[in-house]
Write an enzyme that holds these catalytic residues in place. Structure first.
Site, mmCIF file in Angstrom:
data_model
loop_
_atom_site.group_PDB
_atom_site.id
_atom_site.type_symbol
_atom_site.label_atom_id
_atom_site.label_comp_id
_atom_site.label_asym_id
_atom_site.label_seq_id
_atom_site.Cartn_x
_atom_site.Cartn_y
_atom_site.Cartn_z
ATOM 1 N N ASP A 26 0.833 -1.206 0.000
ATOM 2 C CA ASP A 26 0.000 0.000 0.000
ATOM 3 C C ASP A 26 0.868 1.258 0.000
ATOM 4 O O ASP A 26 2.001 1.237 0.475
ATOM 5 C CB ASP A 26 -0.919 -0.026 1.239
ATOM 6 C CG ASP A 26 -2.115 0.892 1.082
ATOM 7 O OD1 ASP A 26 -2.362 1.396 -0.039
ATOM 8 O OD2 ASP A 26 -2.819 1.120 2.076
ATOM 9 N N ARG A 39 -0.799 9.470 -9.683
ATOM 10 C CA ARG A 39 -0.830 8.277 -8.822
ATOM 11 C C ARG A 39 -0.199 7.048 -9.471
ATOM 12 O O ARG A 39 0.507 6.273 -8.832
ATOM 13 C CB ARG A 39 -2.292 7.911 -8.489
ATOM 14 C CG ARG A 39 -2.989 8.827 -7.540
ATOM 15 C CD ARG A 39 -4.436 8.352 -7.347
ATOM 16 N NE ARG A 39 -4.498 6.945 -6.982
ATOM 17 C CZ ARG A 39 -4.317 6.474 -5.747
ATOM 18 N NH1 ARG A 39 -4.068 7.304 -4.766
ATOM 19 N NH2 ARG A 39 -4.380 5.183 -5.500
ATOM 20 N N HIS A 43 2.503 3.304 -8.808
ATOM 21 C CA HIS A 43 2.377 1.874 -9.126
ATOM 22 C C HIS A 43 3.597 1.424 -9.941
ATOM 23 O O HIS A 43 4.157 0.353 -9.718
ATOM 24 C CB HIS A 43 1.093 1.601 -9.927
ATOM 25 C CG HIS A 43 -0.164 1.945 -9.176
ATOM 26 N ND1 HIS A 43 -0.346 1.582 -7.860
ATOM 27 C CD2 HIS A 43 -1.300 2.603 -9.543
ATOM 28 C CE1 HIS A 43 -1.537 2.010 -7.459
ATOM 29 N NE2 HIS A 43 -2.127 2.638 -8.457
ATOM 30 N N TRP A 75 -11.762 -2.550 -8.238
ATOM 31 C CA TRP A 75 -12.509 -2.127 -9.446
ATOM 32 C C TRP A 75 -13.250 -0.818 -9.195
ATOM 33 O O TRP A 75 -13.668 -0.141 -10.121
ATOM 34 C CB TRP A 75 -13.520 -3.195 -9.863
ATOM 35 C CG TRP A 75 -12.910 -4.495 -10.258
ATOM 36 C CD1 TRP A 75 -12.884 -5.636 -9.501
ATOM 37 C CD2 TRP A 75 -12.242 -4.832 -11.499
ATOM 38 N NE1 TRP A 75 -12.242 -6.645 -10.195
ATOM 39 C CE2 TRP A 75 -11.850 -6.178 -11.417
ATOM 40 C CE3 TRP A 75 -11.949 -4.102 -12.665
ATOM 41 C CZ2 TRP A 75 -11.170 -6.825 -12.441
ATOM 42 C CZ3 TRP A 75 -11.273 -4.755 -13.692
ATOM 43 C CH2 TRP A 75 -10.887 -6.095 -13.576
ATOM 44 N N LEU A 137 11.632 -20.079 -4.780
ATOM 45 C CA LEU A 137 10.514 -19.313 -4.210
ATOM 46 C C LEU A 137 9.225 -19.498 -5.015
ATOM 47 O O LEU A 137 9.255 -19.467 -6.252
ATOM 48 C CB LEU A 137 10.894 -17.826 -4.207
ATOM 49 C CG LEU A 137 9.815 -16.850 -3.748
ATOM 50 C CD1 LEU A 137 9.601 -16.932 -2.245
ATOM 51 C CD2 LEU A 137 10.173 -15.419 -4.144
ATOM 52 N N GLU A 210 1.725 -13.445 12.146
ATOM 53 C CA GLU A 210 2.264 -12.259 12.825
ATOM 54 C C GLU A 210 2.080 -11.046 11.917
ATOM 55 O O GLU A 210 2.448 -11.086 10.734
ATOM 56 C CB GLU A 210 3.761 -12.445 13.129
ATOM 57 C CG GLU A 210 4.057 -13.566 14.093
ATOM 58 C CD GLU A 210 3.433 -13.343 15.469
ATOM 59 O OE1 GLU A 210 3.357 -12.189 15.929
ATOM 60 O OE2 GLU A 210 3.012 -14.347 16.077
HETATM 61 C C1 FPP Z 1 -1.989 0.086 -3.328
HETATM 62 O O1 FPP Z 1 -1.513 1.410 -3.273
HETATM 63 C C2 FPP Z 1 -1.427 -0.610 -4.498
HETATM 64 C C3 FPP Z 1 -2.151 -1.221 -5.506
HETATM 65 C C4 FPP Z 1 -3.612 -1.238 -5.521
HETATM 66 C C5 FPP Z 1 -1.482 -1.823 -6.665
HETATM 67 C C6 FPP Z 1 -0.199 -2.544 -6.408
HETATM 68 C C7 FPP Z 1 0.514 -2.782 -7.674
HETATM 69 C C8 FPP Z 1 1.856 -2.778 -7.852
HETATM 70 C C9 FPP Z 1 2.804 -2.577 -6.752
HETATM 71 C C10 FPP Z 1 2.423 -2.948 -9.199
HETATM 72 C C11 FPP Z 1 2.135 -4.237 -9.862
HETATM 73 C C12 FPP Z 1 2.640 -5.404 -9.136
HETATM 74 C C13 FPP Z 1 2.714 -6.652 -9.627
HETATM 75 C C14 FPP Z 1 3.108 -7.765 -8.729
HETATM 76 C C15 FPP Z 1 2.419 -6.985 -11.025
HETATM 77 P P1 FPP Z 1 -2.569 2.616 -3.313
HETATM 78 O O2 FPP Z 1 -2.792 2.990 -4.718
HETATM 79 O O3 FPP Z 1 -3.800 2.219 -2.573
HETATM 80 O O4 FPP Z 1 -1.819 3.748 -2.553
HETATM 81 P P2 FPP Z 1 -2.467 4.906 -1.632
HETATM 82 O O5 FPP Z 1 -3.017 4.214 -0.416
HETATM 83 O O6 FPP Z 1 -1.303 5.773 -1.324
HETATM 84 O O7 FPP Z 1 -3.511 5.582 -2.460
#
Ligand code: FPP
Length: 253
Positions: A26, A39, A43, A75, A137, A210
């Site tokens: 997150d 934003r 990612h 979504w 892994l 944990e």
């Molecule tokens: C949450 O951050 C993150 C996501 C919903 C997407 C996670 C995706 C990646 C790290 C890239 C792709 C990974 C793989 C394994 C293919 P947020 O957008 O909720 O952040 P915020 O809380 O700061 O808004």
């Protein structure tokens, strides 16, 4: 039958290096916002953290790493962000799978694939097939995944296989139908970005895991931050319902 029994029905082995780590990645949006970027750049940068944590887990002998990439509820995000995430997911598969294969990593994807487009489903299937015999892994990506969805689809499978059953089901009868029937329950759950919740991740499997929450945002979660999570884990006393004295007795035996 499931490969592993759950932490509620047996006492799992406790090892200094967790056998299974589950991560909610997150804080990508906030990381980008702090830098006056869109934003989605968060990612994009998040993929680099994925790369370094996967590598670290593979080197340290962690058996299973499970990453929450997209929840059933994601979504609800703006359409352009959802589209970006789907494209990024496809791009990561195209670019990284051969490298993972060369590193003996097995890739698995859990979640409801019915909403993914055909190209993405094809790439997922190919990646899983290519890496199926790898012994390093096991990297699981949870995509369009929800803990409640998982329990419901498992219940559906169990009931379909036992249509005439009138007696109660036991816990261990459900586990073979859960998406993660190939892995032990997570030993360590890491959530970056500071929120203190499970967000419908592996609800069933996190029973005795944990929990470790850090304010570090996912794109900034580097090797050092990961080591801190492992150090915190190593200090925990895992009792699985027992009392502390029982563990001391076990150590002295
Ligand atoms: C949450 O951050 C993150 C996501 C919903 C997407 C996670 C995706 C990646 C790290 C890239 C792709 C990974 C793989 C394994 C293919 P947020 O957008 O909720 O952040 P915020 O809380 O700061 O808004």
């Amino acid at each position: 039958m499931a490969l592993f029994q759950s932490s509620t029905s047996t006492l799992p082995e406790v090892t200094p290096v967790p056998r299974h780590i589950a991560v909610i990645m997150d804080g990508n949006g906030r990381w980008a916002k702090q830098r006056f970027m869109p934003r989605v750049m968060g990612h994009q940068r998040g993929v680099e953290s994925v790369r370094s944590i996967v590598k670290a887990c593979n080197n340290k002998g962690v058996g299973f790493l499970t990453l929450f990439a997209f929840s059933s509820e994601n979504w609800r995000r703006p359409a352009d962000e959802v589209t970006f995430l789907m494209k990024l997911f496809l791009k990561v598969l195209e670019k990284e799978v051969s490298k993972m294969h060369a590193s003996n990593i097995r890739l698995r994807i859990i979640g409801d694939r019915t909403r993914f487009d055909e190209a993405l489903v094809r790439h997922i299937e190919n990646a899983e097939k290519l890496t199926a015999a790898n012994t390093g892994l096991v990297l699981t990506i949870a995509a369009n995944y929800g803990g409640r969805w998982d329990v419901m689809q498992a219940m559906h499978g169990l009931i379909q296989a036992n249509p005439n059953r009138t007696t109660a089901f036991e816990e261990d009868e459900l586990t073979p139908y859960l998406s993660m029937n190939y892995a032990p329950d997570p030993d360590l759950f890491i959530r970056t970005g500071g929120e203190q919740r499970i967000s419908n991740f592996l609800l069933w499997q996190l029973a005795y895991t944990e929990l470790y929450v850090t304010d570090t945002l996912w794109p900034a979660f580097d090797l050092k931050a990961f080591e801190l999570a492992l150090e915190s884990y190593q200090k925990r006393e895992r009792r699985f319902g027992r009392i502390s004295e029982q563990l001391k007795g076990e150590k002295n035996a």
